[in-house]
Motif scaffolding. Structure first.
Motif, PDB file in Angstrom:
ATOM      1  N   UNK A 187      42.329  40.733  38.371  1.00 24.69           N
ATOM      2  CA  UNK A 187      42.711  39.636  39.279  1.00 24.69           C
ATOM      3  C   UNK A 187      41.528  39.247  40.159  1.00 24.69           C
ATOM      4  N   UNK A 188      40.829  40.261  40.678  1.00 32.36           N
ATOM      5  CA  UNK A 188      39.653  40.014  41.536  1.00 32.36           C
ATOM      6  C   UNK A 188      38.523  39.380  40.710  1.00 32.36           C
ATOM      7  N   UNK A 189      38.303  39.916  39.495  1.00 32.21           N
ATOM      8  CA  UNK A 189      37.222  39.410  38.648  1.00 32.21           C
ATOM      9  C   UNK A 189      37.497  37.957  38.254  1.00 32.21           C
ATOM     10  N   UNK A 190      38.801  37.620  38.079  1.00 33.83           N
ATOM     11  CA  UNK A 190      39.159  36.245  37.722  1.00 33.83           C
ATOM     12  C   UNK A 190      38.806  35.279  38.848  1.00 33.83           C
ATOM     13  N   UNK A 191      38.665  35.790  40.058  1.00 33.22           N
ATOM     14  CA  UNK A 191      38.343  34.926  41.186  1.00 33.22           C
ATOM     15  C   UNK A 191      36.869  34.949  41.578  1.00 33.22           C
ATOM     16  N   UNK A 216      34.328  36.804  39.648  1.00 29.17           N
ATOM     17  CA  UNK A 216      33.424  37.202  38.581  1.00 29.17           C
ATOM     18  C   UNK A 216      33.206  38.713  38.562  1.00 29.17           C
TER      19      UNK A 216
END
Lengths: 133, 176
Positions: free
Chosen positions: A88-92, A94
């Motif tokens: 979820x964090x990486x989707x926002x 990177x």
């Protein structure tokens, strides 16, 4: 001169560059379930703070880190898996936001380089020993 | 020594590491954290009004077929004051701008608007930075180009300066 410096010091006011909003409740309060809190804490140590960049969100006092801790705890409490929250964090933000590089692309090279260097070292050493013998 | 070329390997390795060091010094580091949300739909959110007399902002408000800018700002942020005239110029050029105020108090936002003008259609208050996190935004100020269908098209990090105004107008027009 000294007087001038003193006056300058007295005139200087701290910069209130942090704003005045409330801190999210779960930023600094642990989850009631110790197992869930342990899971959340482990994840927080491997997520990078957006604001201060070098620190994990578990270590940082930045407000953004507090918001990110609250998000992690909320999602853990809602039954979300840690790796899904990392996603979820990486989707926002990177790959940058994760302290654990993914095993693909440049990340794979990062993981494999020590192994490759070790193999190259053994190969070089083997040549040396054979010559000595 | 039957394999003299082996002698060159250490030199090659040192040259490679030296080259990396020079490259690292020569190429300026990109300290900005870019949002990974470009090309995706706005996350669902609904924020209360950031000051008396303005309207709050929900993600649905930006899905009306009209492209616009979404400005992330705060009354306590110095570069946000610096970019105020350029937001005004964008508004005068016909660009619609919505805004989200980060970690702010209604009275501070009201004071900011009365001092620097209000180029915004709506201003939502994100007091806990929760929507900022959902947007992949890393600080203030930031300005997003939002398509008429609510797609995030572009992220401008930092204050808008004179040279960015035509570029932003063009990006909004291109989304029409």
């Amino acid at each position: 001169m000294r007087m001038l410096a003193l006056i300058c010091l007295m005139l200087a006011t701290p910069v209130f560059a942090q704003g005045s909003g409330p801190t999210p409740a779960l930023a600094n309060r642990q989850l009631p379930d110790p197992a869930q809190e342990a899971e959340a804490t482990k994840l927080m140590h491997s997520l990078r703070c957006i604001q201060c960049q070098g620190q994990s969100i578990a270590d940082s006092d930045a407000h953004m880190a507090g918001t990110m801790r609250a998000e992690v705890r909320q999602q853990i409490a809602a039954g979300q898996k840690p790796e899904a929250i990392r996603g979820w964090m990486i989707a926002r933000y990177g790959e940058w936001v994760s302290f654990e590089p993914d095993m693909k692309g440049a990340g794979l090279l990062l993981w494999l380089t020590p192994l490759l260097v070790l193999i190259a070292g053994i190969w070089l050493a083997r040549g040396l020993f054979r010559r000595g013998a | 020594m039957n394999r003299p070329w082996l002698l060159w390997i250490p030199l090659a390795v040192v040259a490679f590491i030296g080259g990396l060091a020079i490259y690292g010094l020569a190429v300026p580091k990109d300290e900005q954290v870019h949002s990974a949300m470009i090309g995706q739909k706005l996350p669902a959110f609904s924020l209360p009004a950031a000051a008396a007399g303005v309207e709050g902002l929900a993600s649905g408000d930006m899905v009306d077929g009209k492209p616009r800018l979404l400005n992330i700002f705060a009354s306590w942020c110095l570069p946000c004051k610096a970019e105020a005239p350029y937001l005004d110029a964008l508004k005068k050029a016909g660009v619609e701008i919505d805004a989200i105020a980060i970690r702010d108090r209604p009275e501070d936002v009201a004071a900011f608007l009365s001092e620097f003008g209000n180029p915004f259609r709506r201003i939502g208050s994100d007091s806990e930075m929760a929507v900022q996190l959902k947007l992949g935004s890393s600080g203030v100020p930031e300005t997003y180009v939002i398509g008429g269908d609510g797609t995030i098209l572009y992220q401008h990090i930092g204050d808008i300066r004179a040279e960015h105004v035509p570029m932003l107008i063009e990006k909004v027009n291109a989304a029409k």
